[in-house]
Design an enzyme around this catalytic site. Structure first.
Site, PDB file in Angstrom:
ATOM      1  N   GLY A 159       0.944  -1.289  -0.005  1.00  0.00           N
ATOM      2  CA  GLY A 159      -0.190   0.092  -0.070  1.00  0.00           C
ATOM      3  C   GLY A 159       0.681   1.315   0.024  1.00  0.00           C
ATOM      4  O   GLY A 159       1.941   1.152  -0.544  1.00  0.00           O
ATOM      5  N   ARG A 160       0.454   2.196   0.903  1.00  0.00           N
ATOM      6  CA  ARG A 160       1.122   3.545   0.504  1.00  0.00           C
ATOM      7  C   ARG A 160       2.465   3.433   1.221  1.00  0.00           C
ATOM      8  O   ARG A 160       3.385   3.908   0.640  1.00  0.00           O
ATOM      9  CB  ARG A 160       0.198   4.664   1.048  1.00  0.00           C
ATOM     10  CG  ARG A 160      -0.951   4.904   0.247  1.00  0.00           C
ATOM     11  CD  ARG A 160      -1.768   6.100   0.963  1.00  0.00           C
ATOM     12  NE  ARG A 160      -2.629   5.502   2.227  1.00  0.00           N
ATOM     13  CZ  ARG A 160      -3.791   5.561   2.247  1.00  0.00           C
ATOM     14  NH1 ARG A 160      -4.549   6.150   1.742  1.00  0.00           N
ATOM     15  NH2 ARG A 160      -4.458   4.788   3.466  1.00  0.00           N
ATOM     16  N   ILE A 161       2.451   3.019   2.460  1.00  0.00           N
ATOM     17  CA  ILE A 161       3.674   2.954   3.271  1.00  0.00           C
ATOM     18  C   ILE A 161       4.690   2.094   2.398  1.00  0.00           C
ATOM     19  O   ILE A 161       6.032   2.059   2.528  1.00  0.00           O
ATOM     20  CB  ILE A 161       3.513   2.510   4.669  1.00  0.00           C
ATOM     21  CG1 ILE A 161       2.639   3.897   5.274  1.00  0.00           C
ATOM     22  CG2 ILE A 161       4.684   2.304   5.466  1.00  0.00           C
ATOM     23  CD1 ILE A 161       2.195   3.472   6.648  1.00  0.00           C
ATOM     24  N   ALA A 241       4.619  -2.368  11.436  1.00  0.00           N
ATOM     25  CA  ALA A 241       3.221  -2.184  10.875  1.00  0.00           C
ATOM     26  C   ALA A 241       2.306  -2.321  12.323  1.00  0.00           C
ATOM     27  O   ALA A 241       1.825  -1.254  12.997  1.00  0.00           O
ATOM     28  CB  ALA A 241       2.744  -3.393   9.958  1.00  0.00           C
ATOM     29  N   ARG A 242       1.857  -3.626  12.674  1.00  0.00           N
ATOM     30  CA  ARG A 242       1.483  -4.000  13.832  1.00  0.00           C
ATOM     31  C   ARG A 242       1.924  -5.027  14.480  1.00  0.00           C
ATOM     32  O   ARG A 242       1.889  -6.095  13.649  1.00  0.00           O
ATOM     33  CB  ARG A 242      -0.211  -4.063  13.675  1.00  0.00           C
ATOM     34  CG  ARG A 242      -1.177  -2.783  13.581  1.00  0.00           C
ATOM     35  CD  ARG A 242      -1.023  -1.907  15.037  1.00  0.00           C
ATOM     36  NE  ARG A 242      -1.825  -0.606  14.843  1.00  0.00           N
ATOM     37  CZ  ARG A 242      -1.266   0.456  14.491  1.00  0.00           C
ATOM     38  NH1 ARG A 242      -0.048   0.709  14.120  1.00  0.00           N
ATOM     39  NH2 ARG A 242      -1.961   1.439  14.062  1.00  0.00           N
ATOM     40  N   GLU A 271       1.610  -4.927  23.315  1.00  0.00           N
ATOM     41  CA  GLU A 271       1.891  -3.670  23.419  1.00  0.00           C
ATOM     42  C   GLU A 271       0.801  -3.433  24.798  1.00  0.00           C
ATOM     43  O   GLU A 271      -0.237  -3.649  24.560  1.00  0.00           O
ATOM     44  CB  GLU A 271       1.653  -2.632  22.270  1.00  0.00           C
ATOM     45  CG  GLU A 271       3.101  -2.636  21.558  1.00  0.00           C
ATOM     46  CD  GLU A 271       2.785  -1.667  20.450  1.00  0.00           C
ATOM     47  OE1 GLU A 271       2.453  -0.485  20.607  1.00  0.00           O
ATOM     48  OE2 GLU A 271       3.233  -2.094  19.266  1.00  0.00           O
ATOM     49  N   HIS A 295       7.313   1.781  19.214  1.00  0.00           N
ATOM     50  CA  HIS A 295       6.245   2.296  18.397  1.00  0.00           C
ATOM     51  C   HIS A 295       6.319   3.700  17.811  1.00  0.00           C
ATOM     52  O   HIS A 295       5.543   4.656  18.155  1.00  0.00           O
ATOM     53  CB  HIS A 295       4.786   2.040  18.831  1.00  0.00           C
ATOM     54  CG  HIS A 295       3.680   1.812  18.102  1.00  0.00           C
ATOM     55  ND1 HIS A 295       2.543   1.160  18.208  1.00  0.00           N
ATOM     56  CD2 HIS A 295       3.525   2.468  16.874  1.00  0.00           C
ATOM     57  CE1 HIS A 295       1.911   1.227  17.261  1.00  0.00           C
ATOM     58  NE2 HIS A 295       2.589   2.025  16.317  1.00  0.00           N
ATOM     59  N   ILE A 296       7.448   4.153  17.205  1.00  0.00           N
ATOM     60  CA  ILE A 296       7.818   5.644  16.923  1.00  0.00           C
ATOM     61  C   ILE A 296       7.799   5.881  15.724  1.00  0.00           C
ATOM     62  O   ILE A 296       8.583   6.989  15.229  1.00  0.00           O
ATOM     63  CB  ILE A 296       9.230   6.049  17.858  1.00  0.00           C
ATOM     64  CG1 ILE A 296      10.191   5.004  17.290  1.00  0.00           C
ATOM     65  CG2 ILE A 296       8.975   6.084  19.295  1.00  0.00           C
ATOM     66  CD1 ILE A 296      11.429   5.765  17.824  1.00  0.00           C
TER      67      ILE A 296
HETATM   68  C1  GLV Z   1       0.805   4.444  14.206  1.00  0.00           C
HETATM   69  O1  GLV Z   1       0.837   3.201  14.370  1.00  0.00           O
HETATM   70  C2  GLV Z   1      -0.162   4.689  13.213  1.00  0.00           C
HETATM   71  O2  GLV Z   1      -1.233   3.564  13.036  1.00  0.00           O
HETATM   72  O3  GLV Z   1      -0.309   5.686  12.955  1.00  0.00           O
END
Ligand code: GLV
Ligand code: GLV
Length: 329
Positions: A159-161, A241-242, A271, A295-296
């Site tokens: 996708g975009r990222i 991602a997650r 988390e 998560h930064i």
């Molecule tokens: C960060 O994890 C977001 O989904 O923006």
């Protein structure tokens, strides 16, 4: 008629808050700088027209009931929206939005590369070594790493990222590119020579595997024991991602048995805990070939400003009877 009431669950980049106040809305920002408790959340949403929550807030039917019929929009301050029960929102006619933006894409892609380079060139280890004053002269064998040049990057989720990561890989680091996605991405194929592969094949050929899928029932534990067994022993896993996309137990076993060369993780399965449970005594922090960040990936000034403005503009649009700018979908 009373001005619309907005509840913001935490203090953050305040350009969005200013934009909401400029509309004359009543903006209630949770005063404590910590994750709001369930009790406080349910109390504070009562009578709201809009909620601006973070990815750390579970927004579900309990919240919608506590808010009452005035609630029209949940403007999540995140790209991901796995913390929001979309089906429950839909049933109640509540709009849900997220904060995709170019700045966020680029920030996350840069962080994925920061992790990749740090792993490949062993930067954190070398930093600790240098600061401990252990450097006693140049050595031909010290901190030998691996290069990115000419290596294959496997993007999981184009996708975009994923596409931002892909562009850097090819244009910045001369990497070869493969990707796995249910959808074809003709742009990265044409511009970057990316090749689409089934996940199993991608894992077999990639030197770096970078995850860019949303968390969905179908992507939970996408990377588990059988997937790690397909990876090259010399390959690295990157997750911005997650957390639950990776079966953390399986990852720890893959690291322990040297099935893979290392991992760079910005997100974690449980988390804010870094490890889900330690019954097997395996901890991510004990591996020198694992790099952890809390998560930064989107934590840049520009990205967070964008997210703040996008969340606010979604609220302003919906409360003025217009369509949301970036509905979660
Ligand atoms: C960060 O994890 C977001 O989904 O923006
Ligand atoms: C390393 O510093 C080199 O000069 O090769």
């Amino acid at each position: 008629m009373a001005k619309p009431l907005i509840f913001v669950t935490r203090k953050f980049a305040d350009s969005g808050i200013k934009a909401l106040k400029a509309q004359g809305y009543r903006v209630n920002v949770y005063a404590e700088d910590n994750i709001i408790s369930r009790k406080e959340l349910l109390k504070n949403v009562a009578g709201c027209d809009a909620i601006l929550p973070l990815l750390t807030d579970a927004i579900n039917d309990d919240v919608f009931v506590a808010a009452g019929p005035s609630l029209k929009i949940v403007a999540n301050y995140a790209v991901g929206f796995d913390n929001v029960d979309l089906a429950a929102a839909k049933r109640r006619g509540i709009i849900v939005t997220n904060t995709p933006s170019d700045k966020v894409n680029e920030a996350v892609a840069e962080h994925a590369f920061a992790l990749m380079l740090s792993l490949a060139r062993r930067i954190p280890e070398a930093d600790v070594f240098s600061k401990a004053k252990k450097y006693s002269g140049w050595s031909p064998t010290h901190f030998i790493g691996t290069d990115l040049d000419g290596k294959t990057l496997g993007i999981v989720g184009a996708g975009r990222i994923g596409a931002s990561v892909a562009r850097r890989a090819v244009k910045g680091f001369n990497m070869k590119l493969v990707y796995a996605d249910a959808r074809r991405n003709p742009t990265i194929e044409k511009e970057l020579g990316a090749k689409q592969l089934p996940l199993e094949q991608l894992l077999q050929v990639s030197d770096f595997v970078s995850l860019h899928v949303p968390l969905l029932p179908t992507t939970r534990h996408l990377m588990s024991t059988s997937e790690f067994s397909l990876m090259k022993k010399t390959a690295f896993l990157i997750n911005t991602a997650r957390g639950p996309v990776v079966d953390e137990k399986a990852l720890l076993r893959a690291l322990k048995t040297k099935r893979i060369a290392g991992a760079g993780l910005d997100v974690f399965e449980c988390e804010p805990s870094i490890d889900c449970d330690l019954t097997d005594k395996l901890e991510l922090k004990n591996f020198s070939n694992v790099i952890l960040t809390p998560h930064i990936a989107s934590a840049t000034i520009a990205a967070r400003e964008d997210m703040s403005i996008i969340a606010a503009n979604n609220i302003i649009a919906v409360l003025s009877g217009k369509a949301p700018l970036t509905p979660a979908k």
